[in-house]
Design a protein around this motif. Structure first.
Motif, short mmCIF file in Angstrom:
data_model
loop_
_atom_site.label_atom_id
_atom_site.label_comp_id
_atom_site.label_asym_id
_atom_site.label_seq_id
_atom_site.Cartn_x
_atom_site.Cartn_y
_atom_site.Cartn_z
N ALA A 276 -15.68 17.85 2.89
CA ALA A 276 -14.94 17.70 4.15
C ALA A 276 -15.76 16.95 5.21
CB ALA A 276 -14.52 19.07 4.69
N CYS B 266 -5.94 26.11 11.18
CA CYS B 266 -5.00 24.98 10.99
C CYS B 266 -4.98 24.50 9.54
CB CYS B 266 -5.39 23.82 11.89
SG CYS B 266 -5.19 24.24 13.62
N HIS B 267 -6.16 24.45 8.92
CA HIS B 267 -6.18 23.90 7.55
C HIS B 267 -5.65 24.88 6.52
CE1 HIS B 267 -8.64 20.03 8.09
NE2 HIS B 267 -7.88 20.28 9.14
N GLY C 128 -10.97 24.85 5.78
CA GLY C 128 -11.21 23.41 5.70
C GLY C 128 -11.69 23.01 4.31
N GLY D 129 -2.39 22.80 6.75
CA GLY D 129 -2.95 22.04 5.63
C GLY D 129 -2.59 22.60 4.27
N GLN D 130 -2.38 23.94 4.20
CA GLN D 130 -2.05 24.54 2.89
C GLN D 130 -0.74 25.31 2.94
OE1 GLN D 130 -5.54 26.35 0.78
NE2 GLN D 130 -6.65 25.87 2.64
N ARG E 191 -8.70 23.26 1.82
CA ARG E 191 -7.75 22.13 1.86
C ARG E 191 -8.37 20.90 1.21
NH1 ARG E 191 -6.62 17.76 5.52
NH2 ARG E 191 -4.55 16.98 5.01
N GLU E 192 -9.64 20.68 1.51
CA GLU E 192 -10.33 19.50 0.97
C GLU E 192 -10.31 19.54 -0.57
OE1 GLU E 192 -11.69 17.12 2.93
OE2 GLU E 192 -12.49 15.94 1.25
N CYS F 152 -6.01 18.67 13.26
CA CYS F 152 -5.50 20.02 12.98
C CYS F 152 -4.19 20.00 12.19
CB CYS F 152 -5.30 20.78 14.29
SG CYS F 152 -3.95 20.14 15.31
#
Ligand code: SF4
Ligand code: SF4
Length: 373
Positions: free
Chosen positions: A199, A271-272, A231, A276-277, A234-235, A65
């Protein structure tokens, strides 16, 4: 596994423990081994030893996360845990990457799985029409509204990356996102061919497949590639940088006129997107002139939906989901929103009948396309 660079990174953990209260797996178990600090200790141990299955499980049960990375004052990178996991991931899991990267397989899994992702289709499935969504939100807002068409003049050209889960389970929500973008003047294109963002392959340590998928998904001349699932965003962003933009972030930059309501809305930040971003304030600012957007207690803690984590660590995932659901219901809001299909399914399952949850873009669509009668 033994390298001076890794050793230096591991030394940068000063054992302060500030990450513990941000880690969902630690919060639901109280077990230090399942905390960021505990997992880093395991990695140190692994430098000179072969991990046993319990130790692998402790690393593998990290949701990914990134909350610990945001919280750590020493800048210890989450990637360390990811690298440790890679070292011991069984080969059979790596081979799962290709079949699991298929929208059709994910769709089937979602129908037969009772893990969090399986519940995304129960929330705003293809069957939840625009009319049903409007009627639900009208009831919650306590006001009847009429449909308004707004036509924007100019906006960026965007390619919409559909994503495996959104395109199958949240098909109508995706259509509403397209309407929103077009109403703000965006020229919306679709990729000629697309794949899983990469991902799933990354989670399962098939990095060669992940890189091939990144390349295939990013061929476009548009200004932005807009992605709704955090997700996937972010990937792809890690590969293509700022050309990839989160849908909620893009919507917050467009000149959308939103209807005012008395709705009280609890925010759940994926979370991403949050860690993540680093998308922190924009979605809330977008909504705050129109509804009362509220952060729950511990907004930075994961809901327990983390790609393949829900499949391999179902019990931990359920516990984390229940904990997050309690935080959301404690806000006494009318509904909860999020911008990620995985979180949506996980929280719909955990919230049960205590509070409805819908995608953020659905709420923005409602506020944009409905005006006071
Ligand atoms: S916050 Fe950072 S330095 Fe402190 S224990 Fe956690 S990982 Fe180590
Ligand atoms: S990535 Fe999340 S689950 Fe994993 S150690 Fe960090 S905070 Fe805990």
């Amino acid at each position: 596994m033994n390298s001076p660079k890794l050793d230096k990174l591991l030394q940068s953990c000063v054992q302060c423990g500030l990450c513990l209260s941000h880690c969902a797996t630690y919060l639901v178990t109280g077990n230090e081994v399942l905390s960021p600090r505990g997992r880093l200790q395991l990695l140190k141990h692994w430098q000179n030893n072969t991990p046993d299955s319990d130790q692998f499980d402790a690393l593998d049960s990290c949701i990914g996360c990134l909350a610990c990375e945001s919280a750590c004052p020493s800048g210890v990178p989450y990637d360390l845990i990811e690298q440790g996991k890679s070292r011991a991931t069984p080969g059979w899991r790596t081979h799962l990457a290709k079949p699991l990267s298929s929208p059709a397989v994910l769709n089937t899994l979602s129908k037969i799985s009772d893990s969090g992702i399986g519940h995304a289709s129960n929330v705003t499935p293809k069957s939840m029409s625009d009319g049903e969504l409007v009627s639900m939100l009208d009831d919650l807002a306590g006001q009847k509204t009429v449909l308004r068409k707004t036509i924007g003049k100019t906006g960026p050209s965007v390619m919409l990356f559909p994503g495996c889960v959104n395109s199958t389970m949240l098909f109508n929500s995706q259509n509403r996102l397209i309407q929103l973008l077009q109403s703000a003047g965006c020229e919306v294109e679709f990729p000629r061919a697309w794949n899983c963002c990469g991902a799933v392959a990354s989670h399962l340590d098939n990095h060669h497949l992940a890189e091939t998928q990144h390349k295939q998904n990013l061929e476009t001349d548009c200004d932005f590639i807009v992605v709704e699932a955090a997700g996937c965003g972010r990937e792809l962003k890690e590969y293509a940088g700022e050309k990839v933009i989160d849908a909620a972030l893009l919507l917050s930059k467009l000149n959308l006129e939103l209807m005012k309501t008395h709705l009280k809305v609890a925010m759940h930040y994926p979370c991403h997107s949050l860690h993540g971003q680093k998308i922190v304030e924009e979605p809330k600012q977008l909504l705050n002139n129109s509804v009362q957007a509220i952060d729950p207690h511990e907004p930075e803690v994961c809901c327990g939906s983390g790609g393949t984590f829900t499949l391999f660590h179902k019990e931990l995932s359920i516990q984390a989901g229940k904990r997050k659901a309690e935080m959301l219901t404690d806000t006494n809001s009318d509904l909860a929103i999020t911008s990620n299909a995985g979180c949506l399914g996980q929280l719909a399952n955990s919230l049960g009948k205590s509070m409805p949850i819908i995608p953020l873009t659905d709420l923005v669509w409602y506020l944009q396309t409905r005006s006071k009668a």
